[in-house]
Motif scaffolding. Structure first.
Motif: not given
Length: 251
Positions: A112-129
């Motif tokens: 999914s190359e067209t997905a903006p960075d934030w849309e890919r980062v947001a779902p796992v940001l809290d898990e990563a933190m």
């Protein structure tokens, strides 16, 4: 009052029942808590409910927590972690969680190359933190979620400006590695830019006053089962109604 640290404000509330001090804490961190809850649930109504739970918990635990904090400490880390735990608890028995997780996983597809960075980062940001150690977690929150400079970060952590900068850099690299394992390839600089720009959103108008008032009421009535049931019933009724961001939301 705005010049006082979170720890000083919490200490005042715990020792003197200073409601304005607690209200200032809520005003400072409502956007942070609400945004984290919204990322986890995808629902403004559930995000409000989680935010209410987190600040009520803070008010109830104020005396114990205040005794563990240094003078210049921030509550951002405690609130952020509390929001994650509250969100997970709320969603655990909710069938909507599985639906959202499937939707989130679609963003992890490298094709999914067209997905903006934030849309890919947001779902796992809290898990990563959540994978970061306490000090790294706090440093990243203060620097990129609350946008404090390295001097303020260092003061809150009890280290020099240089040490704070190094800690933040190492923590960001750990986050980048975590995202890479999930198929989200992003550079360290790109990661901090997208987090700084998107991680904290403005909460709905009027939410600060509501959270402060009801959290204090909840703390005062701790141990009262009847009041707890009433508040739960009220919030459930509200969650079933349709609100705009600025209308129909009041105590």
């Amino acid at each position: 009052m705005q010049n006082k640290s979170d720890a000083q404000l919490l200490g005042e509330y715990a020792a003197q029942h200073a409601d304005p001090a607690f209200a200032e804490i809520v005003a400072r961190h409502t956007d942070l808590v609400y945004s984290a809850a919204l990322r986890q649930t995808g629902s403004p109504e559930l995000a409000r409910e989680i935010a209410q739970s987190v600040f009520t918990d803070l008010a109830r635990k104020a005396r114990t927590l205040a005794g563990t904090l240094s003078t210049d400490a921030s509550l951002a880390g405690w609130l952020f972690r509390g929001t994650r735990f509250a969100g997970l608890k709320l969603l655990r028995d909710d069938h909507r969680r599985q639906t959202r997780e499937r939707q989130f996983m679609e963003h992890f597809n490298p094709a999914s190359e067209t997905a903006p960075d934030w849309e890919r980062v947001a779902p796992v940001l809290d898990e990563a933190m959540a994978e970061l150690g306490d000090a790294d977690h706090e440093a990243v929150l203060l620097r990129y979620f609350i946008n404090q400079d390295f001097h303020a970060v260092g003061r809150a952590l009890g280290v020099s400006d240089v040490a704070a900068q190094r800690r933040v850099s190492r923590a960001v690299e750990r986050l980048r590695e975590f995202f890479a394992k999930r198929g989200v390839t992003v550079g360290a600089q790109g990661l901090v830019v997208v987090i700084s720009a998107n991680a904290v959103q403005a909460a709905p108008a009027g939410l600060v006053a509501i959270l402060s008032a009801t959290a204090l009421a909840g703390a005062t009535a701790a141990g009262s089962t009847a009041l707890g049931l009433v508040l739960t019933h009220v919030f459930k009724l509200r969650s079933r109604r349709t609100f705009s961001d600025t209308e129909g939301f009041s105590i």
